[in-house]
Design a protein around this motif. Structure first.
Motif, short mmCIF file in Angstrom:
data_model
loop_
_atom_site.label_atom_id
_atom_site.label_comp_id
_atom_site.label_asym_id
_atom_site.label_seq_id
_atom_site.Cartn_x
_atom_site.Cartn_y
_atom_site.Cartn_z
N GLY A 1 0.82 -1.21 0.00
CA GLY A 1 0.00 0.00 0.00
C GLY A 1 0.85 1.25 0.00
O GLY A 1 0.67 2.16 -0.81
N SER A 2 1.83 1.29 0.90
CA SER A 2 2.68 2.49 1.00
C SER A 2 3.50 2.67 -0.26
O SER A 2 3.72 3.81 -0.71
N GLU A 3 3.99 1.57 -0.81
CA GLU A 3 4.81 1.68 -2.01
C GLU A 3 3.99 2.25 -3.17
O GLU A 3 4.46 3.10 -3.93
N GLN B 1 1.36 4.13 -2.90
CA GLN B 1 1.11 5.55 -2.68
C GLN B 1 2.34 6.38 -3.04
O GLN B 1 2.23 7.44 -3.64
N LYS C 1 0.95 -8.92 -3.78
CA LYS C 1 0.48 -7.80 -2.97
C LYS C 1 0.51 -6.50 -3.78
O LYS C 1 -0.40 -5.68 -3.71
N ARG D 1 -2.46 -6.46 -6.19
CA ARG D 1 -3.75 -6.25 -5.56
C ARG D 1 -3.90 -4.81 -5.07
O ARG D 1 -4.92 -4.16 -5.33
N GLU D 2 -2.89 -4.31 -4.38
CA GLU D 2 -3.00 -2.94 -3.87
C GLU D 2 -3.09 -1.95 -5.02
O GLU D 2 -3.84 -0.98 -4.97
N LYS E 1 -4.31 -2.35 -7.95
CA LYS E 1 -5.64 -2.35 -8.56
C LYS E 1 -6.62 -1.60 -7.69
O LYS E 1 -7.39 -0.76 -8.17
N LEU E 2 -6.59 -1.92 -6.39
CA LEU E 2 -7.56 -1.29 -5.48
C LEU E 2 -7.37 0.21 -5.43
O LEU E 2 -8.31 0.97 -5.26
N ARG E 3 -6.12 0.62 -5.57
CA ARG E 3 -5.85 2.05 -5.47
C ARG E 3 -5.84 2.73 -6.84
O ARG E 3 -5.38 3.86 -6.98
N LEU F 1 -1.76 -15.60 -9.20
CA LEU F 1 -2.63 -14.42 -9.23
C LEU F 1 -4.02 -14.75 -9.74
O LEU F 1 -4.96 -13.97 -9.56
N ARG F 2 -4.15 -15.90 -10.42
CA ARG F 2 -5.44 -16.34 -10.95
C ARG F 2 -6.18 -15.22 -11.67
O ARG F 2 -5.61 -14.55 -12.49
N GLU G 1 -6.91 -12.42 -10.88
CA GLU G 1 -6.48 -11.05 -10.65
C GLU G 1 -5.20 -10.70 -11.38
O GLU G 1 -4.61 -9.64 -11.14
N GLN H 1 -1.69 7.97 2.53
CA GLN H 1 -0.46 7.37 3.03
C GLN H 1 -0.56 7.15 4.54
O GLN H 1 -0.17 6.12 5.06
N THR I 1 -2.86 4.31 5.20
CA THR I 1 -2.18 3.06 4.89
C THR I 1 -1.27 2.66 6.03
O THR I 1 -1.21 1.50 6.42
N SER J 1 -12.87 0.40 -3.34
CA SER J 1 -12.08 1.46 -2.74
C SER J 1 -12.96 2.68 -2.56
O SER J 1 -14.01 2.80 -3.20
N LEU K 1 -7.49 7.10 -3.98
CA LEU K 1 -8.29 5.91 -3.68
C LEU K 1 -7.72 5.18 -2.48
O LEU K 1 -6.51 5.03 -2.36
N VAL L 1 8.94 4.80 3.40
CA VAL L 1 8.91 4.36 2.01
C VAL L 1 8.80 5.56 1.07
O VAL L 1 9.39 5.59 0.00
#
Ligand SMILES: Nc1ncnc2c1ncn2[C@@H]1O[C@H](COP(=O)(O)OP(=O)(O)O)[C@@H](O)[C@H]1O
Ligand SMILES: [Mg+2]
Lengths: 403, 622, 249
Positions: free
Chosen positions: A213-215, A217, A238, A241-242, A244-246, A268-269, A271, B7, B10, B133, B140, B259
């Motif tokens: 998530g942080s990466e 962002q 990871k 997934r993150e 895509k969601l973001r 990943l199937r 996704e 951030q 997160t 989201s 997002l 990060v």
């Protein structure tokens, strides 16, 4: 005394287990080779890999072996520790009297063995380690490498990526040698082809500990038009997934190393990302005779489809067998000379070990990911032959120490 | 603004995930003083069980959360089984043996998980209803992260109620604060411990299950999470649940923003924060100092005995055999014995401060690997001859140990151990990142002995003499005033200070001596391997050394040698078989249950039948 | 003439508990000063402040005229202060002899010695001391398995080994029979007068206190309520009321 007995039994069990695990290496007229890999970790690579080389050994021995002798492999687990790998190599060479060494996954283990090979004048075929240093900066007369290196794979991607109009690039790669090399090579080659691109961010998550998530962002903050990704395995899942969601991948051109390999794409199937430029192994679509034969044999023996690791393991033993056939015996100097310039047929077509740097010309497949029947696959792929993605001879000579 | 808020959020959701794993670990430690290395394994099993439970149950939000709860309960039961079958037998053994036992569980679970769950990485299912989201000022944010942010405080509040508003919870808190008192009150400790283990494991399983939608399940999760969990627990203060929450918050945010601002910081951020916190607050943010002044180390029960005649004879025979070994052994045996000897020296140096010194180090590889690097870098950069490099390596490591030790001796117990770990990890990260100087992950190659020692027999003698000499020197040191002063500080800080011993200074010097000898071991080791990589300074390496020491026994002076031989021998034997971790783990468990005093400790206890008075008497007259 | 020990306006509290509230007293060379008071009166806290174990909240401690407030125990020890603890503190993994040797090693600055083993250092001196306190027969046994009374004597030997000027003894006779108490106190008194050591001790047995102390100070709830010769203290009303009341039959 009961306690003593328990311990005696448990030690005895160990000895028996150890004895059983060692094949009868000096059985009449066999050529014994040593194989070292990190079996207790990275099982998603090493298990298909072992299947691959076992299949090749079986095929070779069924068709009469090498000059009438059976090929036998002593396989050992280095647990990912370079010190262990060297110790095992000592044991294989000194006690088991193996003709040569092969295998390993991690670059640092591969480099430790490279150095061991040099000092002890032992033939070593590095199968998987991708580090450029293995054949260049730290290369030596006794070490060969099968897989296309980080540089070659990055070059394959950079060539294709250069066609994309994107100019603002970012990179994300695991914070260790492989990731750093992969980024360095990619940046260099892309910039050479496209002086107008600029790299606006570089993220370095710790290997297998990505904070996705942080990466994401942090990448989004730099707002690149294209991103070059080197993360793999669990980190990749990871990241995808993150991202895509973001909504990070929307409208961005994604280039990703190794992501098309079934080892990393299949988990990943549904996704699996779409439209990413990747290197990989579209085993389902390769219709060459050589590959079909391999695919059928593999499926028959294991009731499973091959991964990239399977091909690496399979090719490794094929290469060794062809070399031994050519050398005629197991004298190290003759084996080295036989390996230099050796061309052997593989499921990917003929592969040559270059004399100049001992790198094989095994290539990989470059294409775009897409979803098919709820699974990630590669489309519009082509086979990128390794020989076209290596620097010129003069440059190689300058990279490699003189023997 | 939006991206910053996202951030931040997160970071909060990371904090949540961290808290969930750490809370159980902290709880278990607080009550039972077990440093549970298997906690990460429980986390991993939680993820796998939840994955299969969710894919087997009907779809839908209810069943999704049901699956997660099922996984947590299953893991809780698994923890209970481990507690009842294994740990309960050894609560009386030294704390370090608990560590070994739980480490064994970790090894066993690694292989069992491979066997049961398969090799392939599993991508976690998305949470029904939380798979989208939401927009926050143009950025997002995944809904599930928001859910996670809410889960941790919920668990915190739940735990708070359990611990403060129920009788059971009051007992748990009492046990955390004062074990003796609890025993005096006649509470059934066994049942309490089992209950706590269930709850702690349940939380670990919950942590693993809850993170599924953010990642998945794979076989490296256990080791990847355990270090982070320990950092959170220690930063928060061991045994303090609110402390763990606070620490998780701080670490979650710092790593998240780290990060963003220093992308390379990912390797060390957590350990750096831990080092800073421990230097400023020796018991973590909300931890309470333990009554170290008054607790007598359990090790103090074991007097240090001079070698009995039997042991001396054995030692002499062993030395003779080792010296004559090249006459009849093959060259690989020489290499193996040489490696055992070098490793034994590293183990002895750790034993020196851990046993008689009472300071456990989780980061001893910093000095072992550091010595290897020091020697390698001198050879690589300035062409230092081997002989000089073998002097410089211990010198550099003594200096490094002086620096690290200066901070560490201010702490005690697990905190001290974790601070050594933090420093080791920082050293490791420096070596990884400073590629230009250290070669980074590609290591330093081509470090072979001087030509005169290149022959394997000569090198064997060199290794044996240096390692054996180092081991004997450390052993001798234990009988000199230097060693006695260190032991005095372990036995009773109070008494030591009262007779004028500067406790910290003695511990500081001892730490430096241990670092020096570990550096010597590393120095000679690198010449035997020809190359060195950051692995030699990493956490797993530190644990190799620590486990060998424990394997040999912490109460016996010959323990490190026996432990090293057993460890290297086993490692060599079992690298031929699959599922060797299962075997190694089982052996450890057997050892811990059958020989709580270690292999050498067991035998020395059997040998030392003669009364101590007599032996000491003959010594004095002699 | 400087006093051996001067305690001035000492305050120490633990969280909410005020253990010591404004205690002042002093001690001459060769004097046996008894500090008495019920359990929890703050006696041990005073001892801990004097030997540096604890830092006082307020007030000062002077030893031989030097202000030692806030100094560390090992530095205070070096000024010539020996101490025994209410709950004995020795080195359980070492023998009785080695325990005493440790004090010599520390006092003579030999702790960093690495070229000789302990078994050859200060053995005779340590044995002599063990003879003085009467545990020489136990010399080879580890302290961890010693009887409590013997441990107290070992502690005394350790406290004496660095030739202290001031001896702090927190309940030196606890756990002993009455006969043993009296002999031990007689011994302490003898040593003190021979070597001109000042002794501050606490003791619950009033017979022992009145028989041996030169002077007595009385603490109650952290406050010094009386001091003087045994006779004076015995006659003090307040002392009789709040303290001796519980002892006087
Ligand atoms: N370390 C400590 N922490 C908290 N309270 C303490 C501590 N030491 C002593 N006290 C308290 O201070 C008071 C005085 O104790 P102490 O000096 O031991 O009394 P005495 O030795 O006269 O029996 C008691 O109420 C005790 O509970
Ligand atoms: Mg008291």
């Amino acid at each position: 005394m009961r306690v003593v007995r328990i311990v005696m039994i448990c030690f005895a069990m160990n000895f028996i287990a150890a004895a059983l695990a060692v094949p009868l290496s000096f059985a009449g007229g066999a050529i014994t080779v040593g194989e070292i890999n990190t079996y207790s970790k990275l099982t998603n690579f090493t298990i298909p890999y072992r299947n691959g080389w076992r299949l090749a050994v079986e095929e070779i021995n069924n068709s009469g072996g090498i000059g009438g002798k059976k090929l036998e492999v002593i396989s050992r687990d280095d647990a990912g520790k370079p010190g262990n790998a060297v110790k095992i190599a000592e044991e294989l060479v000194r006690r088991d009297k193996v003709a040569l060494l092969m295998g390993s996954f991690f670059s640092h283990v591969g480099l430790a063995l490279t150095d061991f090979a040099k000092r002890n004048r032992v033939f070593y075929l590095a199968a998987e380690p991708l580090s450029d240093a293995l054949v260049w900066a730290k290369g030596n007369r006794y070490t060969f490498r099968l897989r296309p290196s980080t540089y070659m794979q990055a070059a394959m991607l950079a060539e294709e990526a250069a066609k994309n109009p994107a100019r603002r690039w970012a990179t994300i790669a695991p914070n260790y040698a492989y990731g750093k090399d992969a980024v360095k090579s990619f940046v260099r080659i892309l910039k050479a082809k496209r002086p107008d691109v600029q790299f606006v961010a570089a993220q370095w998550p710790a290997l297998f500990k990505i904070d996705a998530g942080s990466e994401i962002q942090a990448l989004a903050k730099a707002d690149p038009q294209a991103v070059y990704n080197v993360t793999f395995s669990g980190d990749l899942a990871k990241f995808v997934r993150e991202g895509k969601l973001r909504g990070f991948f929307k409208g961005r051109f994604m280039v990703s190393l190794l992501t098309g390999e079934p080892e990393y794409l299949d988990p990943l199937r549904g996704e699996a990302p779409e439209g990413w430029l990747v290197t990989g192994y579209p085993w389902y679509d390769i219709k060459t005779r050589a590959h079909t034969r391999f695919l059928e044999a593999y499926r028959k023996k294991y009731n499973d489809y091959p991964r990239m690791g399977s091909v690496v393991g399979y090719n490794m033993v094929l290469a060794v067998a062809s070399m031994l056939n050519r050398a005629g015996d197991t004298n190290t100097d003759r084996m080295v000379r036989a390996m230099e310039g050796l061309t052997f047929p593989s499921p990917f077509g003929p592969i040559t070990f270059r004399k100049i740097d001992h790198q094989s010309t095994m290539g990989t497949f470059v294409g775009y990911t897409t979803l098919k029947n709820g699974k990630g696959v590669m489309r519009d792929w082509r086979y990128a032959d390794g020989r076209e993605y290596l620097p010129g001879d003069a440059e190689v000579r300058s990279l490699r120490p003189r023997d | 603004m939006g991206p910053f808020i996202v951030q931040f959020l997160t970071g909060l959701s990371n904090a949540s995930a961290l808290f969930l794993v750490a809370a159980g670990l902290s709880l278990i430690f607080g009550v039972s003083r077990v440093v549970n290395m298997a906690h990460g394994s429980f986390y991993m099993v939680g993820a796998y069980v939840a994955y299969f439970a969710i894919s087997w149950l009907p779809k839908g939000g209810f069943w999704f959360w049901g699956g997660i709860l099922i996984a947590a309960v299953v893991v809780g039961l698994l923890g209970t089984v481990v507690e009842v079958l294994l740990l309960r037998r050894i609560y009386r053994a030294p704390e370090l043996f608990m560590l070994m036992a739980t480490f064994a569980v970790l090894l066993v679970i690694q292989d069992l998980a491979l066997w049961v769950f398969g090799a392939e990485d599993l991508l976690g299912p998305r949470a029904p209803g939380l798979d989208g989201s939401i927009q926050i000022l143009g950025a997002l944010m995944p809904e599930y992260d928001i859910a996670l942010i809410l889960i941790a405080p919920l668990v915190l509040v739940g735990l708070w109620f359990l611990l403060n508003r129920t009788r059971w919870g009051v007992l748990v808190r009492a046990a955390t604060e004062d074990r003796e008192m609890l025993a005096a009150l006649g509470v059934n400790q066994k049942r309490l411990f089992t209950g706590v283990f269930f709850l702690g494991s349940f939380l670990a399983g919950l942590g693993g299950a809850v993170q599924l939608p953010k990642g998945g399940a794979d076989l490296l999760m256990d080791l990847n999470v355990i270090a982070a969990a320990f950092v959170v627990v220690v930063v928060g203060g061991m045994g303090s649940i609110p402390g763990a929450f606070l620490a998780a918050l701080i670490l979650g945010e710092l790593t998240s923003f780290g990060v963003l601002f220093i992308p390379q910081s990912t390797l060390v951020m957590m350990f750096f924060v831990m080092a800073v916190v421990l230097v400023i607050r020796p018991y973590g943010l909300l931890g309470k100092p333990e009554g170290v002044e008054h607790t007598v180390s359990e090790l103090a029960q074991w007097p240090l005995r001079k070698a009995s005649r039997k042991l001396r004879v054995t030692g002499a025979v062993l030395a003779a055999v080792l010296l004559a070994f090249p006459l009849f052994a093959g060259s690989f045996q020489l290499i193996l014995i040489g490696e055992i000897a070098m490793f034994a020296l590293a183990c002895m140096s750790l034993f020196f401060i851990t046993g008689p010194g009472g300071m456990v180090s989780f980061g001893h590889a910093a000095f072992f690997g550091g010595g290897a690097y020091a020697a390698a870098l001198f050879v690589h950069h300035v062409n230092t001859p081997m002989e000089l490099a073998l002097l410089l390596a211990p010198t550099c490591m003594a200096l490094l140990a002086l620096v690290i030790g200066w901070f560490c001796v201010r702490l005690s117990g697990v905190y001290l151990a974790m601070l050594t770990l933090a420093f080791a990890q920082i050293c490791w990260a420096v070596v990884c990142q400073w590629g230009r100087f250290t070669g980074g992950d590609d290591g330093v190659l081509g470090i072979w002995p001087s030509p005169w020692a290149g022959n394997e027999v000569i090198f064997y003698y060199l290794a044996i003499i240096i390692s054996g000499g180092g081991i004997l020197a450390l052993r001798y040191l234990l009988f000199t005033p230097f060693g006695y002063a260190m032991r005095a500080c372990r036995d009773s800080r109070l008494r030591a200070a009262a007779i004028g011993i500067h406790v910290r200074r003695r511990q500081w010097y001892s730490f430096a001596v241990a670092g020096m000898f570990a550096g010597l071991a590393g120095g000679i080791y690198v010449f035997s391997k020809g190359s060195v990589f950051p692995y030699e300074m990493s956490i797993p390496r530190s644990f190799d050394i620590l486990l060998s020491v424990l394997l040999g026994g912490i109460h016996s002076l010959s323990g490190p040698v026996v432990g090293s031989a057993a460890f290297i021998g086993l490692e060599d034997l079992i690298s031929r078989v699959h599922f060797w971790r299962l075997i190694l783990g089982s052996i450890f468990i057997l050892l811990v249950v059958c020989f709580p005093q270690g292999i050498a400790g067991y035998f020395s206890a059997r040998f030392a039948k003669e009364p101590g008075d007599q032996e000491a008497g003959s010594e004095r007259s002699g | 003439m400087t006093k051996l020990l001067q305690v001035d306006g000492l305050y120490k509290s633990f969280g909410g508990v005020e253990a010591v509230k404004g205690v002042s007293f002093d001690l001459e060379e060769g004097e046996l000063l008894a500090m008495i008071g019920p359990n929890g009166a703050g006696k041990s806290t005073c001892f801990n402040v004097i030997n540096g174990q604890l830092t006082p909240d307020r007030g000062s401690v002077k030893i031989l005229g030097q202000d030692t407030t806030g100094m560390k125990p090992h530095n205070i020890c070096a000024l010539g202060v020996g101490r025994t603890f209410q709950v004995t503190a020795t080195f359980p993994s070492m023998t009785v002899l080695e325990n005493v040797q440790m004090v010599f090693l520390s006092a003579r600055g030999r702790l960093s010695t690495v070229h000789r083993t302990v078994s050859r250092l200060f053995v005779e001196q340590a044995m002599d001391l063990l003879r003085v306190v009467g545990v020489e027969s136990q010399w080879a046994r580890p302290c961890g398995i010693l009887a409590y009374g013997d441990l107290k004597r070992v502690e005394l030997a350790m406290a004496l080994a660095n030739r202290p000027r001031l001896l702090l003894m927190d309940e030196p006779t606890a756990g002993m029979g009455i006969k043993e108490r009296l002999t031990l106190m007689k011994l302490i008194g003898k040593i003190a007068s021979e070597r001109a050591i000042g002794v501050l001790f606490t003791e619950h047995d009033m017979d022992v206190v009145f028989a041996h102390a030169d002077r007595i100070i009385v603490l109650n709830h952290g406050v010094l309520i009386a001091q003087g010769s045994p006779a004076e203290v015995r006659d003090n009303h307040e002392v009789r009321r709040i303290y001796l009341g519980s002892y006087a039959r």
